[in-house]
Design an enzyme around this catalytic site. Structure first.
Site, short mmCIF file in Angstrom:
data_model
loop_
_atom_site.label_atom_id
_atom_site.label_comp_id
_atom_site.label_asym_id
_atom_site.label_seq_id
_atom_site.Cartn_x
_atom_site.Cartn_y
_atom_site.Cartn_z
N ASP A 40 84.80 78.58 41.52
CA ASP A 40 86.14 78.86 41.03
C ASP A 40 86.01 79.02 39.52
O ASP A 40 85.40 78.17 38.86
CB ASP A 40 87.07 77.70 41.38
CG ASP A 40 88.52 78.00 41.05
OD1 ASP A 40 89.19 78.63 41.89
OD2 ASP A 40 88.97 77.62 39.95
N ILE A 41 86.54 80.11 38.98
CA ILE A 41 86.47 80.33 37.53
C ILE A 41 87.43 79.33 36.88
O ILE A 41 88.61 79.28 37.20
CB ILE A 41 86.83 81.77 37.16
CG1 ILE A 41 85.84 82.74 37.81
CG2 ILE A 41 86.86 81.95 35.64
CD1 ILE A 41 86.16 84.21 37.62
N GLU A 83 90.32 84.02 42.16
CA GLU A 83 89.19 83.85 41.25
C GLU A 83 88.10 83.00 41.89
O GLU A 83 87.30 82.38 41.20
CB GLU A 83 89.64 83.24 39.91
CG GLU A 83 90.03 81.79 39.95
CD GLU A 83 91.49 81.52 40.29
OE1 GLU A 83 91.90 80.38 40.12
OE2 GLU A 83 92.21 82.43 40.73
#
Length: 170
Positions: A40-41, A83
């Site tokens: 996950d960014i 994301e």
């Protein structure tokens, strides 16, 4: 639309959720050992809110390109959500998947993206789980990787990769 187009994320060129679901089901059906990481960014909403969604798209492509260069041809990378990016590591132990996933995390952390005369740096957090060690269904494995991602990485500082079931005392 052909099969390749139907299973590819248009922005990143990664496989999409449809491809991921098919691949993980095939691996489980064949009882092939695998590990996966869900990245996950970190603070991605902040990137979009600060720089706009076009820059957010560039950040996604930047992270994706690092991942593509860093995995084996037999591994499968997919955009799992907004994301979130997942990598299926075929025939790889959880420990080896962790080593590779953390190496990718470090490459992302030290990389720079130049947009509109600004340097943008991003980090990712990742949760690693494996089959059959952590469950017998795709749902089990994904839930375990997701739980460790949020419980041990996101909620405890971000920019790290953690392995399910978390810290194991020996």
């Amino acid at each position: 639309m052909n099969k390749k187009e139907a299973e590819t994320d248009a922005l990143t060129g990664l496989g999409n959720r449809r491809m991921f679901d098919r691949e993980i089901q095939n691996l489980i059906k064949l009882k092939n050992r695998f590990s996966l990481v869900i990245y996950d960014i970190d603070d991605f909403k902040n990137v979009n809110d600060t720089y706009g969604h076009i820059v957010g798209d560039e950040v996604l492509k930047h992270v994706t390109n690092i991942i593509k260069r860093s995995i084996r041809k037999t591994d499968i990378s997919c955009r799992y959500g907004g994301e979130e990016i997942v990598i299926l590591f075929k025939d790889l132990s959880k420990e080896d998947a962790y080593v590779i996933s953390d190496r990718i995390r470090k490459q992302i952390e030290t990389s720079q993206l130049f947009i509109n005369n600004k340097i943008i740096r991003v980090t990712v957090s990742g949760g690693v789980a494996s089959f059959p060690d952590d469950g017998n269904t795709a749902k089990d494995i994904i839930e375990k990787a997701d739980a460790i991602l949020y419980n041990e990485c996101k909620n405890k500082g971000k920019n790290k990769v953690c392995v399910y079931p978390g810290i194991v005392q020996s």
